[in-house]
Scaffold this motif. Structure first.
Motif, PDB file in Angstrom:
ATOM      1  N   ASN A  94      14.974   7.256   0.122  1.00 55.71           N
ATOM      2  CA  ASN A  94      15.589   5.932   0.219  1.00 55.71           C
ATOM      3  C   ASN A  94      16.864   5.980   1.054  1.00 55.71           C
ATOM      4  OD1 ASN A  94      13.835   4.163  -1.229  1.00 55.71           O
ATOM      5  ND2 ASN A  94      14.445   5.194  -3.099  1.00 55.71           N
ATOM      6  N   LEU A  95      17.705   6.990   0.830  1.00 52.65           N
ATOM      7  CA  LEU A  95      18.931   7.125   1.627  1.00 52.65           C
ATOM      8  C   LEU A  95      18.605   7.360   3.102  1.00 52.65           C
ATOM      9  CD1 LEU A  95      21.232   9.209  -0.726  1.00 52.65           C
ATOM     10  CD2 LEU A  95      21.481   6.808  -0.076  1.00 52.65           C
ATOM     11  N   PHE A  96      17.612   8.205   3.346  1.00 50.09           N
ATOM     12  CA  PHE A  96      17.189   8.458   4.725  1.00 50.09           C
ATOM     13  C   PHE A  96      16.759   7.159   5.405  1.00 50.09           C
ATOM     14  CE2 PHE A  96      13.321   8.838   7.308  1.00 50.09           C
ATOM     15  CZ  PHE A  96      13.862   9.434   8.434  1.00 50.09           C
ATOM     16  N   LEU A  97      15.912   6.381   4.740  1.00 51.28           N
ATOM     17  CA  LEU A  97      15.431   5.135   5.330  1.00 51.28           C
ATOM     18  C   LEU A  97      16.561   4.143   5.587  1.00 51.28           C
ATOM     19  CD1 LEU A  97      12.057   4.224   3.582  1.00 51.28           C
ATOM     20  CD2 LEU A  97      12.440   4.963   5.929  1.00 51.28           C
ATOM     21  N   ILE A  98      17.461   4.009   4.621  1.00 49.47           N
ATOM     22  CA  ILE A  98      18.561   3.054   4.761  1.00 49.47           C
ATOM     23  C   ILE A  98      19.479   3.447   5.909  1.00 49.47           C
ATOM     24  CG2 ILE A  98      20.657   2.204   3.629  1.00 49.47           C
ATOM     25  CD1 ILE A  98      18.988   2.299   0.979  1.00 49.47           C
ATOM     26  N   LEU A  99      19.896   4.703   5.941  1.00 55.93           N
ATOM     27  CA  LEU A  99      20.826   5.144   6.984  1.00 55.93           C
ATOM     28  C   LEU A  99      20.178   5.173   8.366  1.00 55.93           C
ATOM     29  CD1 LEU A  99      22.690   7.940   5.013  1.00 55.93           C
ATOM     30  CD2 LEU A  99      23.473   5.620   5.520  1.00 55.93           C
ATOM     31  N   ASN A 100      18.927   5.604   8.436  1.00 55.04           N
ATOM     32  CA  ASN A 100      18.216   5.622   9.708  1.00 55.04           C
ATOM     33  C   ASN A 100      18.027   4.200  10.241  1.00 55.04           C
ATOM     34  OD1 ASN A 100      16.737   7.410  11.647  1.00 55.04           O
ATOM     35  ND2 ASN A 100      15.081   5.991  11.120  1.00 55.04           N
ATOM     36  N   THR A 101      17.665   3.286   9.352  1.00 54.92           N
ATOM     37  CA  THR A 101      17.476   1.890   9.755  1.00 54.92           C
ATOM     38  C   THR A 101      18.789   1.255  10.177  1.00 54.92           C
ATOM     39  OG1 THR A 101      15.575   1.700   8.281  1.00 54.92           O
ATOM     40  CG2 THR A 101      16.603  -0.353   8.996  1.00 54.92           C
ATOM     41  N   MET A 137       6.913  -1.834  10.755  1.00 51.36           N
ATOM     42  CA  MET A 137       5.538  -1.585  10.303  1.00 51.36           C
ATOM     43  C   MET A 137       5.310  -0.105  10.013  1.00 51.36           C
ATOM     44  SD  MET A 137       4.103  -4.444   9.935  1.00 51.36           S
ATOM     45  CE  MET A 137       2.479  -3.845   9.608  1.00 51.36           C
ATOM     46  N   ALA A 138       5.874   0.770  10.820  1.00 57.59           N
ATOM     47  CA  ALA A 138       5.719   2.205  10.593  1.00 57.59           C
ATOM     48  C   ALA A 138       6.386   2.626   9.290  1.00 57.59           C
ATOM     49  CB  ALA A 138       6.297   2.993  11.766  1.00 57.59           C
ATOM     50  N   VAL A 139       7.599   2.145   9.063  1.00 57.00           N
ATOM     51  CA  VAL A 139       8.305   2.482   7.818  1.00 57.00           C
ATOM     52  C   VAL A 139       7.541   1.948   6.621  1.00 57.00           C
ATOM     53  CG1 VAL A 139      10.398   1.958   6.488  1.00 57.00           C
ATOM     54  CG2 VAL A 139      10.591   2.740   8.848  1.00 57.00           C
ATOM     55  N   TRP A 140       7.056   0.728   6.737  1.00 53.76           N
ATOM     56  CA  TRP A 140       6.313   0.110   5.638  1.00 53.76           C
ATOM     57  C   TRP A 140       5.020   0.872   5.352  1.00 53.76           C
ATOM     58  CZ3 TRP A 140       1.626  -2.821   5.758  1.00 53.76           C
ATOM     59  CH2 TRP A 140       1.329  -3.445   4.546  1.00 53.76           C
ATOM     60  N   SER A 141       4.301   1.280   6.388  1.00 54.06           N
ATOM     61  CA  SER A 141       3.022   1.972   6.170  1.00 54.06           C
ATOM     62  C   SER A 141       3.207   3.411   5.703  1.00 54.06           C
ATOM     63  CB  SER A 141       2.167   1.935   7.436  1.00 54.06           C
ATOM     64  OG  SER A 141       2.781   2.676   8.462  1.00 54.06           O
ATOM     65  N   LEU A 142       4.317   4.051   6.051  1.00 55.24           N
ATOM     66  CA  LEU A 142       4.564   5.428   5.619  1.00 55.24           C
ATOM     67  C   LEU A 142       5.132   5.512   4.205  1.00 55.24           C
ATOM     68  CD1 LEU A 142       6.066   6.933   8.874  1.00 55.24           C
ATOM     69  CD2 LEU A 142       4.000   7.723   7.721  1.00 55.24           C
ATOM     70  N   SER A 143       5.689   4.413   3.725  1.00 51.03           N
ATOM     71  CA  SER A 143       6.331   4.430   2.411  1.00 51.03           C
ATOM     72  C   SER A 143       5.299   4.198   1.313  1.00 51.03           C
ATOM     73  CB  SER A 143       7.395   3.335   2.332  1.00 51.03           C
ATOM     74  OG  SER A 143       8.397   3.569   3.289  1.00 51.03           O
ATOM     75  N   PRO A 144       5.392   4.972   0.235  1.00 46.88           N
ATOM     76  CA  PRO A 144       4.485   4.739  -0.872  1.00 46.88           C
ATOM     77  C   PRO A 144       4.776   3.397  -1.542  1.00 46.88           C
ATOM     78  CG  PRO A 144       6.067   6.461  -1.406  1.00 46.88           C
ATOM     79  CD  PRO A 144       6.288   6.083   0.012  1.00 46.88           C
ATOM     80  N   ASP A 145       3.782   2.873  -2.221  1.00 43.80           N
ATOM     81  CA  ASP A 145       3.917   1.546  -2.824  1.00 43.80           C
ATOM     82  C   ASP A 145       4.940   1.500  -3.943  1.00 43.80           C
ATOM     83  OD1 ASP A 145       1.994   0.633  -1.100  1.00 43.80           O
ATOM     84  OD2 ASP A 145       0.355   1.042  -2.481  1.00 43.80           O
ATOM     85  N   ASP A 147       8.464   2.995  -6.004  1.00 43.44           N
ATOM     86  CA  ASP A 147       9.734   3.706  -5.959  1.00 43.44           C
ATOM     87  C   ASP A 147      10.484   3.662  -4.627  1.00 43.44           C
ATOM     88  OD1 ASP A 147       9.494   4.508  -8.634  1.00 43.44           O
ATOM     89  OD2 ASP A 147       8.313   6.255  -8.048  1.00 43.44           O
ATOM     90  N   VAL A 148       9.993   2.960  -3.653  1.00 40.41           N
ATOM     91  CA  VAL A 148      10.729   2.853  -2.407  1.00 40.41           C
ATOM     92  C   VAL A 148      11.373   1.474  -2.367  1.00 40.41           C
ATOM     93  CG1 VAL A 148      10.573   2.837   0.106  1.00 40.41           C
ATOM     94  CG2 VAL A 148       9.268   4.484  -1.204  1.00 40.41           C
ATOM     95  N   LYS A 149      12.642   1.461  -2.124  1.00 40.69           N
ATOM     96  CA  LYS A 149      13.405   0.217  -2.144  1.00 40.69           C
ATOM     97  C   LYS A 149      13.477  -0.367  -0.737  1.00 40.69           C
ATOM     98  CE  LYS A 149      14.388   1.043  -6.468  1.00 40.69           C
ATOM     99  NZ  LYS A 149      13.204   1.440  -7.128  1.00 40.69           N
ATOM    100  N   LEU A 150      12.372  -0.956  -0.290  1.00 43.12           N
ATOM    101  CA  LEU A 150      12.325  -1.498   1.063  1.00 43.12           C
ATOM    102  C   LEU A 150      13.262  -2.691   1.232  1.00 43.12           C
ATOM    103  CD1 LEU A 150       8.543  -1.191   1.989  1.00 43.12           C
ATOM    104  CD2 LEU A 150      10.451   0.183   2.797  1.00 43.12           C
ATOM    105  N   ARG A 151      13.629  -3.342   0.145  1.00 45.61           N
ATOM    106  CA  ARG A 151      14.582  -4.461   0.269  1.00 45.61           C
ATOM    107  C   ARG A 151      15.934  -3.946   0.760  1.00 45.61           C
ATOM    108  NH1 ARG A 151      13.440  -4.069  -5.157  1.00 45.61           N
ATOM    109  NH2 ARG A 151      15.102  -3.198  -6.434  1.00 45.61           N
ATOM    110  N   MET A 155      17.877  -4.959   4.171  1.00 48.36           N
ATOM    111  CA  MET A 155      19.289  -5.349   4.221  1.00 48.36           C
ATOM    112  C   MET A 155      20.053  -4.500   5.236  1.00 48.36           C
ATOM    113  SD  MET A 155      20.442  -6.420   0.367  1.00 48.36           S
ATOM    114  CE  MET A 155      19.925  -4.949  -0.483  1.00 48.36           C
ATOM    115  N   ALA A 156      19.721  -3.211   5.310  1.00 49.39           N
ATOM    116  CA  ALA A 156      20.373  -2.341   6.295  1.00 49.39           C
ATOM    117  C   ALA A 156      20.022  -2.776   7.714  1.00 49.39           C
ATOM    118  CB  ALA A 156      19.959  -0.889   6.068  1.00 49.39           C
ATOM    119  N   ALA A 157      18.794  -3.253   7.909  1.00 53.19           N
ATOM    120  CA  ALA A 157      18.381  -3.715   9.232  1.00 53.19           C
ATOM    121  C   ALA A 157      19.118  -4.992   9.621  1.00 53.19           C
ATOM    122  CB  ALA A 157      16.873  -3.943   9.262  1.00 53.19           C
ATOM    123  N   LEU A 158      19.387  -5.850   8.661  1.00 55.35           N
ATOM    124  CA  LEU A 158      20.056  -7.117   8.957  1.00 55.35           C
ATOM    125  C   LEU A 158      21.572  -7.002   8.998  1.00 55.35           C
ATOM    126  CD1 LEU A 158      18.000  -9.707   6.902  1.00 55.35           C
ATOM    127  CD2 LEU A 158      17.960  -9.293   9.359  1.00 55.35           C
TER     128      LEU A 158
END
Length: 180
Positions: A94-101, A137-145, A147-151, A155-158
């Protein structure tokens, strides 16, 4: 005769006024308006750095560290083929996704700001929006359904765009309503 308390109040208001001016100057500074244009070499260097950051963060977004599972393991604690291996470590993923995004989004915003009102700007915007959609789309498809906090990733993207919008609003407010 001057009262000691009057001097203290004057000093206090002078300090507050100077702090206010510093805060106002920090928020209102913008390289394209009022403070002069940045030289072309600096803009070009910023464009190169932002493009490099976009390339690196895009690549790590579509191919996260550790790669993706090649097989599906159904048993408890198993995994699904095509999902990120790093996702098995919930907090680090989750930290990786947030900071990378956040880095990806901030860099795309910098690129769009630096090429604003230049030739082929519309084409750059279309390419950038397409790349951002591909990243999402890549992040969404690679993330498991689970425990991943895509919200939070969303927010990091916006965040950079909301920050810039609030900055511009704050700047406009203080330019139109100057304080003495």
């Amino acid at each position: 005769m001057t009262n000691i308390n009057d001097n203290h109040v004057d000093d206090h208001s002078n300090i507050i006024s100077r702090i206010g001016k510093c805060i106002k100057q920090w928020f209102i500074q913008d390289f394209d308006q009022n403070s002069g244009e940045l030289d072309a070499a600096f803009k070009n260097n910023m464009l190169v750095v932002a493009t490099l950051i976009v390339a690196v963060t895009f690549q790590t977004g579509i191919n996260p560290p550790g790669g993706a599972w090649q097989d599906t393991k159904v048993e408890p604690g198993g995994h699904e083929a095509g999902k990120a291996i790093l996702a098995s470590l919930h907090l680090p993923y989750n930290l990786f996704l947030i900071l990378n995004t956040l880095a990806f989004s901030m860099s795309t915003q910098i690129i769009l700001m630096l090429v604003y009102n230049k030739k082929l700007y519309f084409e750059v915007v279309v390419a950038t929006v397409s790349m951002v959609a591909t990243y999402g789309m890549a992040v969404w498809s690679l993330s498991p359904d689970k425990d991943v906090k895509l919200r939070y990733v969303f927010m990091a993207a916006l965040f950079p765009y909301v920050w810039r919008l609030s900055f511009q609003t704050f700047k406009t407010f203080f330019i139109n309503y100057p304080t003495k």
